[in-house]
Write a protein that holds these residues in place. Structure first.
Motif, PDB file in Angstrom:
ATOM      1  N   ASP A 187       7.457  -0.602  -4.014  1.00 48.74           N
ATOM      2  CA  ASP A 187       8.827  -0.142  -3.787  1.00 48.74           C
ATOM      3  C   ASP A 187       9.637  -1.250  -3.115  1.00 48.74           C
ATOM      4  O   ASP A 187       9.102  -2.028  -2.321  1.00 48.74           O
ATOM      5  N   ARG A 213       3.935   1.349   9.092  1.00 48.98           N
ATOM      6  CA  ARG A 213       3.234   2.438   8.404  1.00 48.98           C
ATOM      7  C   ARG A 213       2.441   3.251   9.390  1.00 48.98           C
ATOM      8  O   ARG A 213       1.794   2.718  10.297  1.00 48.98           O
ATOM      9  N   LYS A 254       0.837  -1.197   0.000  1.00 49.13           N
ATOM     10  CA  LYS A 254       0.000   0.000   0.000  1.00 49.13           C
ATOM     11  C   LYS A 254       0.876   1.254   0.000  1.00 49.13           C
ATOM     12  O   LYS A 254       1.947   1.270   0.601  1.00 49.13           O
ATOM     13  N   ASP A 255       0.409   2.287  -0.677  1.00 48.29           N
ATOM     14  CA  ASP A 255       1.064   3.591  -0.559  1.00 48.29           C
ATOM     15  C   ASP A 255       0.930   4.074   0.879  1.00 48.29           C
ATOM     16  O   ASP A 255      -0.063   3.784   1.552  1.00 48.29           O
ATOM     17  N   GLN A 276       7.848   8.407   2.336  1.00 49.14           N
ATOM     18  CA  GLN A 276       6.591   8.165   1.629  1.00 49.14           C
ATOM     19  C   GLN A 276       6.871   7.124   0.555  1.00 49.14           C
ATOM     20  O   GLN A 276       7.598   7.388  -0.400  1.00 49.14           O
ATOM     21  N   LEU A 277       6.331   5.941   0.740  1.00 52.36           N
ATOM     22  CA  LEU A 277       6.576   4.834  -0.180  1.00 52.36           C
ATOM     23  C   LEU A 277       5.354   4.539  -1.030  1.00 52.36           C
ATOM     24  O   LEU A 277       4.214   4.785  -0.617  1.00 52.36           O
ATOM     25  N   GLN A 278       5.618   4.019  -2.205  1.00 55.79           N
ATOM     26  CA  GLN A 278       4.562   3.569  -3.104  1.00 55.79           C
ATOM     27  C   GLN A 278       4.494   2.040  -3.053  1.00 55.79           C
ATOM     28  O   GLN A 278       5.492   1.368  -2.780  1.00 55.79           O
ATOM     29  N   ALA A 279       3.318   1.518  -3.314  1.00 54.54           N
ATOM     30  CA  ALA A 279       3.170   0.065  -3.362  1.00 54.54           C
ATOM     31  C   ALA A 279       4.128  -0.511  -4.394  1.00 54.54           C
ATOM     32  O   ALA A 279       4.231  -0.009  -5.512  1.00 54.54           O
ATOM     33  N   MET A 327      -3.685   7.626   3.074  1.00 51.02           N
ATOM     34  CA  MET A 327      -2.975   7.420   1.813  1.00 51.02           C
ATOM     35  C   MET A 327      -3.060   5.955   1.386  1.00 51.02           C
ATOM     36  O   MET A 327      -3.036   5.074   2.230  1.00 51.02           O
TER      37      MET A 327
END
Length: 203
Positions: A171, A198, A68-69, A166-169, A203
């Motif tokens: 990564d 997290r 998940k983001d 801030q990570l994106q799904a 988000m």
């Protein structure tokens, strides 16, 4: 307020856009040799999962891949023991074989020895060598946060780094270590570990 679990609740008090909890911790269970001449940095291997709430950590490749983001706090710790150099051994033997001209003792610090051999103490104090070591959080091949330190030779050390990203799904998050001395990354849960969680957010 509704007291049902989030997935069972359909009332107006339900917080919308919340996502499944995400957190993991992994530890190192096998020592990892490091040779400075072979590679500038290595991926640290964390083979044992202590917990993984959302099944996002892969121990086979020691990589955290969020599904998940979101905003994540990431922490890693690495303990490293440098190898003893040949120069350290030779200097030790030289000191042991050196006898005081006055009392014939090994490694003597008497007034006579200090007066007639002042170079011994000077050399001992000025011979402190050191090495640089670093630990970094790497995301998709880029070092995002790095911690460097200069340390004395033959002294085990622990380096840690903590960051909020801030990570994106999808990564790929890994831990890299580097040093300009050969040695061994130590394997013990309290000494070498990797974890992330997290923050609650829409988000």
């Amino acid at each position: 307020m509704c007291h049902k679990k989030h997935n069972d609740c359909h009332c107006d008090n339900k917080k919308h856009n919340l996502v499944r909890a995400s957190a993991f911790r992994a530890n190192k269970n096998t020592p990892q040799l490091y040779e400075a001449a072979l590679t500038p940095s290595v991926k640290v291997l964390f083979q044992t999962e202590q917990f993984d709430l959302a099944d996002e950590y892969n121990p086979h490749i020691s990589t955290f891949i969020p599904t998940k983001d979101g905003i994540y706090e990431i922490t890693a710790k690495v303990s490293f023991c440098p190898s003893k150099s040949k120069s350290d051994d030779s200097s030790k033997n030289k000191k042991d074989n050196c006898k005081c001209d006055y009392c014939s003792k090994n490694s003597c610090k008497c007034d006579y020895c200090r007066k007639h051999h002042p170079s011994k103490d000077k050399k001992r104090n000025s011979s402190k060598e050191g090495y640089v070591a670093s630990i970094s959080i790497n995301v998709n091949g880029d070092n995002i946060d790095i911690v460097n330190d200069f340390l004395e030779k033959a002294r085990p050390i622990g380096l840690s780094v903590t960051t909020i990203l801030q990570l994106q799904a999808g990564d790929r998050v890994q831990v890299l270590f580097s040093a300009d001395a050969n040695g061994e990354i130590l394997a013990e849960a309290s000494l070498t570990n990797f974890q992330a969680a997290r923050f609650p957010s829409p988000m």
